[in-house]
Structure formats: structure tokens, C-alpha cells
Design a protein around this motif. Sequence first.
Motif, PDB file in Angstrom:
ATOM      1  N   ALA A   1       0.751  -1.237  -0.061  1.00  0.00           N
ATOM      2  CA  ALA A   1       0.027   0.150  -0.010  1.00  0.00           C
ATOM      3  C   ALA A   1       0.755   1.382  -0.094  1.00  0.00           C
ATOM      4  CB  ALA A   1      -1.082  -0.132   1.218  1.00  0.00           C
ATOM      5  N   VAL A   2       2.248   1.167   0.532  1.00  0.00           N
ATOM      6  CA  VAL A   2       2.992   2.165   0.595  1.00  0.00           C
ATOM      7  C   VAL A   2       3.267   2.938  -0.776  1.00  0.00           C
ATOM      8  CG1 VAL A   2       4.213   1.809   2.506  1.00  0.00           C
ATOM      9  CG2 VAL A   2       5.231   1.178   0.601  1.00  0.00           C
TER      10      VAL A   2
ATOM     11  N   THR B   1       0.990   2.945  -3.126  1.00  0.00           N
ATOM     12  CA  THR B   1      -0.444   3.562  -3.779  1.00  0.00           C
ATOM     13  C   THR B   1      -0.660   2.955  -4.890  1.00  0.00           C
ATOM     14  OG1 THR B   1       0.643   5.511  -2.899  1.00  0.00           O
ATOM     15  CG2 THR B   1      -1.472   5.559  -3.304  1.00  0.00           C
ATOM     16  N   PRO B   2      -0.824   1.617  -4.948  1.00  0.00           N
ATOM     17  CA  PRO B   2      -1.150   0.841  -6.248  1.00  0.00           C
ATOM     18  C   PRO B   2      -2.274   1.246  -6.873  1.00  0.00           C
ATOM     19  CG  PRO B   2      -1.011  -0.681  -4.487  1.00  0.00           C
ATOM     20  CD  PRO B   2      -0.834   0.906  -3.943  1.00  0.00           C
ATOM     21  N   GLU B   3      -2.358   1.592  -8.228  1.00  0.00           N
ATOM     22  CA  GLU B   3      -3.565   1.691  -8.915  1.00  0.00           C
ATOM     23  C   GLU B   3      -4.287   0.483  -9.180  1.00  0.00           C
ATOM     24  OE1 GLU B   3      -0.937   3.314 -10.938  1.00  0.00           O
ATOM     25  OE2 GLU B   3      -1.267   4.929  -9.207  1.00  0.00           O
TER      26      GLU B   3
ATOM     27  N   ALA C   1       1.463   0.662 -10.321  1.00  0.00           N
ATOM     28  CA  ALA C   1       1.682   1.903  -9.329  1.00  0.00           C
ATOM     29  C   ALA C   1       2.578   2.951  -9.926  1.00  0.00           C
ATOM     30  CB  ALA C   1       2.470   1.556  -8.145  1.00  0.00           C
ATOM     31  N   SER C   2       1.909   4.365  -9.932  1.00  0.00           N
ATOM     32  CA  SER C   2       2.453   5.507 -10.611  1.00  0.00           C
ATOM     33  C   SER C   2       3.841   5.629  -9.846  1.00  0.00           C
ATOM     34  CB  SER C   2       1.512   6.566 -10.444  1.00  0.00           C
ATOM     35  OG  SER C   2       0.319   6.445 -11.088  1.00  0.00           O
ATOM     36  N   ALA C   3       4.126   5.234  -8.749  1.00  0.00           N
ATOM     37  CA  ALA C   3       5.327   5.541  -7.941  1.00  0.00           C
ATOM     38  C   ALA C   3       6.466   4.645  -8.611  1.00  0.00           C
ATOM     39  CB  ALA C   3       5.265   5.286  -6.264  1.00  0.00           C
TER      40      ALA C   3
END
Length: 89
Positions: free
Chosen positions: A17-18, A20-22, A53-55
Motif C-alpha cells: 500500500a505504501v 499507492t497501487p492503482e 503503481a505510478s510510484a
Amino acid sequence: MAGGKTLVADEIRARLAVLTPERLEVIDESALHADHSEDARRGESHFRIRLRASALEGLSRVARHRAVHDALGAELIGRIHALAIEFEA
């Protein structure tokens, strides 16, 4: 939770979750390996993660894998016999 115990798949989801997955899919594939792995016979040992994930955008494949492993942590990684990671565009 099963019998008060957190499932490994749930721990994987919580720790990723860290990032921030789409999209995040965690698949327990342990049963597919039960005939050749003692770990798999016990369950919760072989996992496939499908992740967007955009990250992670713009990172090399190696850097994306490192980010996932860092998010999961050494203790959890140590309890998993096999981990396949698929990154989605």
C-alpha cells in the motif's frame, strides 16, 4: 485473518500500500507447487503479484523489483519461498 493469524497475502497487500497501487492482485500459487516443495505443502509460500503503481513509473525493471522488495521487507520476503512480480503498464 484465519484463526487470529494474518494471511501472508494480506500482509503483502498491506505492505505494498505504501506504493499507492492503482491495481494490485496477489495470487497464492502454493497449491500449484505442492508436489515438489515442502514449503508449498504448508501453504502461503508461492505468490504472484500483479501491480500497477505510478510510484514505479520511469524506474528500470531492477529498480521496480527493489522497490517492491523494500516495501515488503526482509522478514516477509524471508517467509516466502517464491515470488513472481508482474508490472502492468
